[in-house]
Design an enzyme around this catalytic site. Structure first.
Site, PDB file in Angstrom:
ATOM      1  N   ASN A   8       0.869  -1.185   0.000  1.00  7.65           N
ATOM      2  CA  ASN A   8       0.000   0.000   0.000  1.00  7.65           C
ATOM      3  C   ASN A   8       0.907   1.236   0.000  1.00  7.65           C
ATOM      4  OD1 ASN A   8      -1.906   1.962   0.389  1.00  7.65           O
ATOM      5  ND2 ASN A   8      -2.545   1.263   2.427  1.00  7.65           N
ATOM      6  N   LYS A  10       0.108   4.222  -0.296  1.00  8.79           N
ATOM      7  CA  LYS A  10      -0.586   5.377   0.295  1.00  8.79           C
ATOM      8  C   LYS A  10      -0.328   6.623  -0.556  1.00  8.79           C
ATOM      9  CE  LYS A  10      -0.496   3.151   4.783  1.00  8.79           C
ATOM     10  NZ  LYS A  10      -0.381   3.245   6.236  1.00  8.79           N
ATOM     11  N   HIS A  93      -9.724   0.653   5.167  1.00  6.64           N
ATOM     12  CA  HIS A  93      -8.453   0.938   5.852  1.00  6.64           C
ATOM     13  C   HIS A  93      -8.721   1.918   6.996  1.00  6.64           C
ATOM     14  CE1 HIS A  93      -4.398   2.314   6.650  1.00  6.64           C
ATOM     15  NE2 HIS A  93      -3.981   1.212   6.045  1.00  6.64           N
ATOM     16  N   GLU A  95      -7.165   4.414   8.036  1.00  6.85           N
ATOM     17  CA  GLU A  95      -6.986   5.839   7.720  1.00  6.85           C
ATOM     18  C   GLU A  95      -8.253   6.409   7.080  1.00  6.85           C
ATOM     19  OE1 GLU A  95      -3.274   5.414   5.598  1.00  6.85           O
ATOM     20  OE2 GLU A  95      -2.351   4.804   7.478  1.00  6.85           O
ATOM     21  N   GLU A 165      -5.608  -5.794  10.691  1.00  9.37           N
ATOM     22  CA  GLU A 165      -4.746  -4.637  10.866  1.00  9.37           C
ATOM     23  C   GLU A 165      -5.041  -3.958  12.202  1.00  9.37           C
ATOM     24  OE1 GLU A 165      -2.769  -3.369   7.129  1.00  9.37           O
ATOM     25  OE2 GLU A 165      -4.438  -2.002   7.400  1.00  9.37           O
ATOM     26  N   GLY A 171       1.767   1.862  11.187  1.00  3.72           N
ATOM     27  CA  GLY A 171       2.652   3.027  11.136  1.00  3.72           C
ATOM     28  C   GLY A 171       3.326   3.345  12.456  1.00  3.72           C
ATOM     29  N   SER A 211       3.106  -2.387  10.555  1.00  2.00           N
ATOM     30  CA  SER A 211       4.548  -2.322  10.813  1.00  2.00           C
ATOM     31  C   SER A 211       5.306  -3.584  10.377  1.00  2.00           C
ATOM     32  CB  SER A 211       4.823  -2.008  12.285  1.00  2.00           C
ATOM     33  OG  SER A 211       4.304  -0.735  12.603  1.00  2.00           O
TER      34      SER A 211
HETATM   35  P1  PGA Z   1       2.518   0.162   7.939  1.00  6.13           P
HETATM   36  O1  PGA Z   1       1.105   0.358   7.249  1.00  6.13           O
HETATM   37  O2  PGA Z   1       3.160  -1.049   7.313  1.00  6.13           O
HETATM   38  O3  PGA Z   1       3.257   1.434   7.618  1.00  6.13           O
HETATM   39  O4  PGA Z   1       2.272  -0.016   9.383  1.00  6.13           O
HETATM   40  C1  PGA Z   1       0.270  -0.737   7.085  1.00  6.13           C
HETATM   41  C2  PGA Z   1      -1.070  -0.292   6.631  1.00  6.13           C
HETATM   42  O5  PGA Z   1      -1.392   0.894   6.688  1.00  6.13           O
HETATM   43  O6  PGA Z   1      -1.861  -1.105   6.205  1.00  6.13           O
END
Ligand code: PGA
Length: 254
Positions: A8, A10, A93, A95, A165, A171, A211
């Protein structure tokens, strides 16, 4: 199902940067044990379609509208994504749930539109730190799965992958432990069993995100019942992404 790595990107790279990124990625990718999906920003999907042609990579989008067409300024429909060559789309997601106030109903509508347009869905679910601390991990996952999959036919699940997740792991640099991931996977499969059937629960693809990086991938890939990973930050470095793919292909258990 084939093991999955979903990258992803982003809102991190311009199309010029993505061009170089794919150039640096494609020749390094040799084995086909794992399917890599590049979830690109909308504006880079067309570029992705041309550049991924002839590779084993899949093209993914990061979002779609919850409406099919019409007066939705700034939105992108499922039909538009299909037409431009997207094969998968991420839905739910965190976010988007938090920043864009997407709730279970919106997510359910998006999934139905994606499936109608023959897009595979990567549905994200997971508990917040508050849920975790108040021992609500399993009930949170169950209600998110119920809401998202409401009204679907069991045979439609073959086009859905569910990503566990945990919000606190995204993150943050703090990945979930093997035990926590296995608990999340079980909770997802149990919810699918309750909503559909045991067979559906066994067959649905379940991946982990939060992460994931080059250091923890071997450990994460040892989780039982895990079909793949969703990678955010770490995928921005093509070398690290390749390492994650290779390690996952080598370490994944049935
Ligand atoms: P990350 O993001 O690997 O930076 O933690 C994962 C995600 O947003 O699905």
């Amino acid at each position: 199902m084939k093991k999955q790595v979903v990258a992803n990107l982003k809102m991190n790279m311009t199309s010029s940067e993505i061009k170089n990124y794919i150039i640096s990625l494609a020749p390094k990718y040799k084995d086909d044990k794992v399917e890599l999906t590049l979830a690109l920003p909308y504006v880079s999907l067309e570029l992705g379609r041309f550049m991924l042609d002839g590779t084993t990579f899949a093209l993914g989008a990061q979002n779609l509208s919850d409406e099919e067409r019409g007066a939705q300024t700034g939105e992108i429909s499922g039909a538009m994504l299909k037409d431009i060559g997207a094969q998968k789309v991420i839905v739910g997601h965190i976010e988007r749930r938090v920043k864009f106030k997407e709730n279970g109903k919106t997510i359910n509508k998006k999934i139905k539109i994606a499936l109608k347009n023959r897009l595979q869905v990567v549905l994200c679910v997971g508990e917040s730190l508050t849920d975790k601390n108040s021992l609500k991990t399993i009930s949170t996952i169950a209600s998110q799965v119920d809401e998202a999959l409401k009204g679907l036919y069991e045979n439609e699940l073959e086009n859905i992958i569910i990503a566990y997740e945990p919000v606190w792991a995204i993150g943050s640099g703090k990945n979930a432990t093997v035990k926590e991931i296995e608990t999340g996977i079980k909770a997802i499969r149990k919810a699918v069993e309750n909503d559909f059937s045991k067979k559906a629960a066994e067959e649905i693809g379940v991946i982990y995100g939060g992460s994931v990086n080059a250091k923890n991938i071997s450990q994460i890939s040892s989780c039982r019942g895990l079909d793949g990973v969703l990678v955010g930050e770490a995928c921005l470095d093509s070398g690290v992404l390749m390492h994650i793919m290779t390690a996952f292909a080598g370490g994944a258990k049935k």
